[in-house]
Write a protein that holds these residues in place. Structure first.
Motif, PDB file in Angstrom:
ATOM      1  N   GLN A   1      15.412  62.932   0.814  1.00 19.13           N
ATOM      2  CA  GLN A   1      15.901  62.700   2.175  1.00 19.13           C
ATOM      3  C   GLN A   1      14.869  63.190   3.193  1.00 19.13           C
ATOM      4  O   GLN A   1      14.642  62.539   4.213  1.00 19.13           O
ATOM      5  N   MET A   2      14.233  64.359   2.917  1.00 21.22           N
ATOM      6  CA  MET A   2      13.184  64.855   3.799  1.00 21.22           C
ATOM      7  C   MET A   2      11.987  63.919   3.774  1.00 21.22           C
ATOM      8  O   MET A   2      11.295  63.737   4.779  1.00 21.22           O
ATOM      9  N   ARG A   3      11.778  63.287   2.601  1.00 19.20           N
ATOM     10  CA  ARG A   3      10.674  62.338   2.505  1.00 19.20           C
ATOM     11  C   ARG A   3      10.934  61.143   3.413  1.00 19.20           C
ATOM     12  O   ARG A   3      10.018  60.646   4.076  1.00 19.20           O
ATOM     13  N   VAL A   4      12.210  60.718   3.464  1.00 20.53           N
ATOM     14  CA  VAL A   4      12.571  59.598   4.352  1.00 20.53           C
ATOM     15  C   VAL A   4      12.380  60.003   5.808  1.00 20.53           C
ATOM     16  O   VAL A   4      11.864  59.245   6.631  1.00 20.53           O
ATOM     17  N   MET A  23      15.806  58.282  14.386  1.00 22.48           N
ATOM     18  CA  MET A  23      16.379  58.134  13.054  1.00 22.48           C
ATOM     19  C   MET A  23      15.806  59.172  12.103  1.00 22.48           C
ATOM     20  O   MET A  23      16.507  59.664  11.204  1.00 22.48           O
ATOM     21  N   ALA A  24      14.563  59.554  12.300  1.00 23.21           N
ATOM     22  CA  ALA A  24      13.936  60.582  11.470  1.00 23.21           C
ATOM     23  C   ALA A  24      14.657  61.914  11.641  1.00 23.21           C
ATOM     24  O   ALA A  24      14.888  62.653  10.672  1.00 23.21           O
ATOM     25  N   VAL A  25      15.019  62.228  12.876  1.00 22.53           N
ATOM     26  CA  VAL A  25      15.744  63.473  13.137  1.00 22.53           C
ATOM     27  C   VAL A  25      17.108  63.436  12.466  1.00 22.53           C
ATOM     28  O   VAL A  25      17.535  64.413  11.821  1.00 22.53           O
ATOM     29  N   ARG A  26      17.806  62.303  12.597  1.00 30.05           N
ATOM     30  CA  ARG A  26      19.123  62.180  11.988  1.00 30.05           C
ATOM     31  C   ARG A  26      19.031  62.248  10.462  1.00 30.05           C
ATOM     32  O   ARG A  26      19.891  62.836   9.790  1.00 30.05           O
ATOM     33  N   ALA A  27      17.976  61.651   9.903  1.00 31.61           N
ATOM     34  CA  ALA A  27      17.816  61.634   8.433  1.00 31.61           C
ATOM     35  C   ALA A  27      17.615  63.037   7.879  1.00 31.61           C
ATOM     36  O   ALA A  27      18.002  63.353   6.746  1.00 31.61           O
ATOM     37  N   ALA A 302      12.367  52.854   4.087  1.00 31.67           N
ATOM     38  CA  ALA A 302      13.077  54.145   4.035  1.00 31.67           C
ATOM     39  C   ALA A 302      14.285  54.048   3.113  1.00 31.67           C
ATOM     40  O   ALA A 302      14.599  54.985   2.357  1.00 31.67           O
ATOM     41  N   LEU A 303      14.978  52.930   3.172  1.00 33.91           N
ATOM     42  CA  LEU A 303      16.133  52.722   2.302  1.00 33.91           C
ATOM     43  C   LEU A 303      15.712  52.693   0.818  1.00 33.91           C
ATOM     44  O   LEU A 303      16.425  53.230  -0.049  1.00 33.91           O
ATOM     45  N   LYS A 304      14.542  52.097   0.559  1.00 32.41           N
ATOM     46  CA  LYS A 304      14.039  52.086  -0.824  1.00 32.41           C
ATOM     47  C   LYS A 304      13.742  53.515  -1.293  1.00 32.41           C
ATOM     48  O   LYS A 304      13.982  53.863  -2.450  1.00 32.41           O
ATOM     49  N   ILE A 305      13.198  54.305  -0.389  1.00 32.68           N
ATOM     50  CA  ILE A 305      12.914  55.701  -0.752  1.00 32.68           C
ATOM     51  C   ILE A 305      14.229  56.421  -1.092  1.00 32.68           C
ATOM     52  O   ILE A 305      14.299  57.190  -2.079  1.00 32.68           O
ATOM     53  N   LEU A 306      15.253  56.187  -0.286  1.00 36.60           N
ATOM     54  CA  LEU A 306      16.548  56.824  -0.572  1.00 36.60           C
ATOM     55  C   LEU A 306      17.140  56.340  -1.887  1.00 36.60           C
ATOM     56  O   LEU A 306      17.830  57.109  -2.574  1.00 36.60           O
ATOM     57  N   ASN A 307      16.824  55.092  -2.239  1.00 37.74           N
ATOM     58  CA  ASN A 307      17.351  54.540  -3.483  1.00 37.74           C
ATOM     59  C   ASN A 307      16.477  54.917  -4.691  1.00 37.74           C
ATOM     60  O   ASN A 307      16.758  54.533  -5.820  1.00 37.74           O
ATOM     61  N   GLY A 308      15.398  55.655  -4.424  1.00 34.34           N
ATOM     62  CA  GLY A 308      14.522  56.085  -5.487  1.00 34.34           C
ATOM     63  C   GLY A 308      13.561  55.037  -5.944  1.00 34.34           C
ATOM     64  O   GLY A 308      12.987  55.157  -7.042  1.00 34.34           O
TER      65      GLY A 308
END
Length: 312
Positions: A1-4, A23-27, A302-308
């Motif tokens: 999540q921090m990576r996103v 969005m980065a702050v919210r993430a 970013a969504l791909k990163i969250l999905n691994g």
């Protein structure tokens, strides 16, 4: 999540996107599931905005093109009608001057006709009186000559009779030969009268010829003046109709000008209304579309990163 969060922060700074930076702050602060949903919702919203943007751009392009066509056409109409009205006004002014001049010339011609007619009448009356006097004088002289001829003829007969019969009347001593009575005296008087009679006859002939010539010249001048008068009257009538036609054309052009001017003002006002949403939005539609596409791509990554998933 921090990576996103870090990824979105970098991308936000890279493409100058306040939305990605926020969005980065919210993430980095919100729960994983909520962040994932926010990213998906944001992608959907951006895609909808892209569709709305394309539709709005199409509408703007159509309206701006139509508005430009109207403004150009009405500007041409206003300029053309202004030129035509100026030309009509100049033509009307020229026709008005010509009509005034023609009226002045017509009045002058009519005055000349009146003056010439009066002079001709006076001259004719004078010539008629001269002819009357000459004819009467000739008749009177003819009568006088006849009386004198008869008188001197009787006197000569009386003298001859007295000489033949020894009458009381004798030739004066100063005469040599037979006494002729008043024969020489009669010849001088009658001759003088005949000369005067001839002068009156010549006056009659000269006056008759002069009167005929004067009347002929007057008749010709009257015909010429009548033709000139008719021509000027026709010119006045023709130019008056031209002026009336020009006046009506000016009224028609004025109405067309008012309509074109109103349509031009309406088109200019509408153009001012179009400018804020179609021209003065800070960046071009292409720039907004490109940045939105980059934002969508960044959110998808970013969504791909969250999905691994690994990024290509």
């Amino acid at each position: 999540q921090m990576r996103v969060a870090d990824f979105l922060r970098v991308q936000g700074a890279k493409i100058n996107s306040g939305m990605l930076s926020a969005m980065a702050v919210r993430a980095s602060e919100d729960p994983f599931v909520k962040v994932k949903k926010m990213i998906k919702d944001l992608i959907t919203r951006l895609q909808e905005e892209a569709g709305d943007e394309a539709q709005h751009k199409g509408w703007c392009d159509t309206e701006l093109a139509s508005n430009e066509q109207v403004r150009t056409s009405r500007t041409v109409d206003v300029e053309r009608l202004t030129s035509e009205m100026d030309s009509l006004k100049a033509n009307m002014a020229q026709l008005a001057d010509e009509i005034v001049n023609l009226h002045a010339e017509l009045a002058k011609t009519e005055e000349q006709i009146g003056t010439q007619t009066k002079l001709r009448q006076e001259q004719k009356a004078e010539n008629e009186q001269t002819l009357k006097d000459a004819v009467e004088a000739q008749a009177a002289i003819e009568q006088a000559v006849t009386v004198l001829r008869e008188f001197y003829a009787r006197a000569a007969e009386s003298t001859a009779f007295a000489q033949q019969h020894g009458g009381r009347r004798q030739a004066p001593e100063i005469f040599e030969g037979a006494y002729k009575g008043m024969a020489s005296e009669s010849g001088g008087i009658i001759g003088m009268l005949e000369v005067i009679q001839s002068d009156y006859a010549r006056l009659e002939s000269t006056t008759t010829a002069m009167e005929a010539t004067a009347q002929q010249d007057f008749d010709k001048q009257m015909r010429d003046d009548a033709v000139l008068k008719v021509q000027m009257e026709k010119d006045i009538e023709h130019k008056t109709r031209q002026k009336q036609t020009a006046q009506q054309s000016l009224v028609d052009r004025g109405n067309d000008f008012s309509s074109a001017q109103k349509e031009l003002e309406a088109a200019n006002n509408y153009y001012e209304k179009l400018k804020p949403s179609c021209l003065d939005s800070g960046m071009s539609s292409e720039e907004r579309s490109r940045r939105r596409q980059e934002e969508i791509q960044s959110l998808q990554e970013a969504l791909k990163i969250l999905n691994g998933e690994d990024l290509a």
